[in-house]
Design an enzyme around this catalytic site. Sequence first.
Site, PDB file in Angstrom:
ATOM      1  N   LYS A  38       0.844  -1.207   0.000  1.00 46.29           N
ATOM      2  CA  LYS A  38       0.000   0.000   0.000  1.00 46.29           C
ATOM      3  C   LYS A  38       0.875   1.252   0.000  1.00 46.29           C
ATOM      4  O   LYS A  38       2.091   1.157   0.246  1.00 46.29           O
ATOM      5  CB  LYS A  38      -0.902  -0.012   1.236  1.00 46.29           C
ATOM      6  CG  LYS A  38      -0.129   0.009   2.547  1.00 46.29           C
ATOM      7  CD  LYS A  38      -1.022  -0.284   3.743  1.00 46.29           C
ATOM      8  CE  LYS A  38      -0.213  -0.315   5.029  1.00 46.29           C
ATOM      9  NZ  LYS A  38      -1.008  -0.731   6.188  1.00 46.29           N
ATOM     10  N   TYR A 277      15.766  30.150   7.250  1.00 46.43           N
ATOM     11  CA  TYR A 277      14.580  30.865   7.722  1.00 46.43           C
ATOM     12  C   TYR A 277      14.527  30.918   9.242  1.00 46.43           C
ATOM     13  O   TYR A 277      14.827  29.931   9.920  1.00 46.43           O
ATOM     14  CB  TYR A 277      13.309  30.151   7.239  1.00 46.43           C
ATOM     15  CG  TYR A 277      13.067  30.257   5.760  1.00 46.43           C
ATOM     16  CD1 TYR A 277      12.823  31.497   5.163  1.00 46.43           C
ATOM     17  CD2 TYR A 277      13.052  29.120   4.958  1.00 46.43           C
ATOM     18  CE1 TYR A 277      12.576  31.592   3.798  1.00 46.43           C
ATOM     19  CE2 TYR A 277      12.802  29.204   3.601  1.00 46.43           C
ATOM     20  CZ  TYR A 277      12.572  30.438   3.020  1.00 46.43           C
ATOM     21  OH  TYR A 277      12.328  30.529   1.679  1.00 46.43           O
TER      22      TYR A 277
HETATM   23  C1  LIG Z   1      -0.205  -1.765   6.810  1.00 44.54           C
HETATM   24  C2  LIG Z   1      -0.829  -2.987   7.325  1.00 44.54           C
HETATM   25  C3  LIG Z   1      -0.047  -4.134   7.542  1.00 44.54           C
HETATM   26  C4  LIG Z   1       1.454  -4.151   7.408  1.00 44.54           C
HETATM   27  O1  LIG Z   1       1.997  -3.656   8.609  1.00 44.54           O
HETATM   28  P1  LIG Z   1       3.566  -3.515   8.853  1.00 44.54           P
HETATM   29  O2  LIG Z   1       3.663  -3.017  10.239  1.00 44.54           O
HETATM   30  O3  LIG Z   1       4.053  -2.514   7.858  1.00 44.54           O
HETATM   31  O4  LIG Z   1       4.150  -4.853   8.632  1.00 44.54           O
HETATM   32  C5  LIG Z   1      -0.717  -5.284   7.927  1.00 44.54           C
HETATM   33  N1  LIG Z   1      -2.052  -5.295   8.114  1.00 44.54           N
HETATM   34  C6  LIG Z   1      -2.814  -4.207   7.947  1.00 44.54           C
HETATM   35  C7  LIG Z   1      -4.279  -4.288   8.187  1.00 44.54           C
HETATM   36  C8  LIG Z   1      -2.227  -3.007   7.565  1.00 44.54           C
HETATM   37  O5  LIG Z   1      -2.986  -1.926   7.418  1.00 44.54           O
END
Ligand SMILES: *Cc1c(COP(=O)(O)O)cnc(C)c1O
Length: 386
Positions: A38, A277
């Site tokens: 994702k 800045y």
């Molecule tokens: C993002 C996600 C994962 C992966 O988690 P990590 O900590 O990056 O391994 C697994 N399950 C769900 C539901 C997630 O949203």
Amino acid sequence: MNYTSRYTQAIINLPKLLDNYQKMASLAPNSQTIAVIKADAYGHGAIAVAKALEAANTCPAKLTKVPAFAVAFIDEAIALRKSGITLPILVLEGAFQQCDLNIAQQYNFWLMFHNKQQLQWLLDAGDTFTTNVWFKVDTGMSRLGFQIDELTNIMKTAFFKKITLKKGELEQETIQQFVLCSHLSDAENITKDKTSQQIKQTLALAKQFNCQYSLANSAGIINWPASYGDWNRLGIALYTSLAIKPTVPSIQLQPVMTLQSSIISIRKLATGASVGYGEIWQAQHPSTIATVAIGYGDGYPRSAKVGTPVYLKNETAPLVGRVSMDMITIDITDLINKNIQINIGDKVELWGENLAVETIASYADTINYELLTRVSARVPRVYLSH
Ligand SMILES: *Cc1c(COP(=O)(O)O)cnc(C)c1O
């Protein structure tokens, strides 16, 4: 035309990613390890990452094969299908609209069902919906999923009409196949017993429903063997070494992304002169400052404190002054005093092979996940495939 003038790039080392996958999967040889890609594969480029993992499945060597990918929502899954990815894709937030079920059916996406609206769509679809169904139960993350009682009721009543009750037990052969899913809220913490409770609840439900289940994320895979299910969901540990976090001694993960840029200006400052800045930093003695062509517009965090290390010439130099949109400034006085030659055009590393993203995250009061996912679209991803 692939010409890029600026040196700011994210180098993505795909062999290291494949190696991380194998190492993590080897910890749970009896589970199927889904690769979570994702948010553009945590900033690494979902299409390139998915293609590399899918291609590795065809290797003759005895490697663990990736069974499926996971993304957050359908749009991310569609983009992967359109690029030619063929493995099943689990959609972690499930359907947002009723017609998403048709799309899932058409493209072989596995939808998560976690709320009543989604459940109603599933019931409406009836027998026409045949792709893999995942049900999410809330065991303490309190974000998505049915409550335990609620889910038990759904199983008994609505899901599915085909279910018959015999001595109060669900008859397995009548239930449409589904995977029970829950999410660990504190698996990085190995001292508290929250995770044990979540594991216990999930296992009990899976037994009750006689179904497959999925619980472990990266931290679960590393710290909690009892959380291994039929399916584990591997995200962050695909991408980084998880430096400064306790990891299993027998596996050594590697950082996949190296974020680099170059020096575009060098100047000497007199004592008392300020940089950047808001004058948040002043030279305490005559200093040499280098300007690097990367800023928060590229995803380098504006919250990075003075003193955040930047790697160059096998050394580190501290960030000074505020992070700008397109540039940062670093104090190279100590390096010059060590007679290290520094010139305009020299390469610097913001994080990656020589500087853990976890270190930078701690200087910026954030986490590795956020830094990786926020590398912006204007930073070219350059892929190494061997
Ligand atoms: C993002 C996600 C994962 C992966 O988690 P990590 O900590 O990056 O391994 C697994 N399950 C769900 C539901 C997630 O949203």
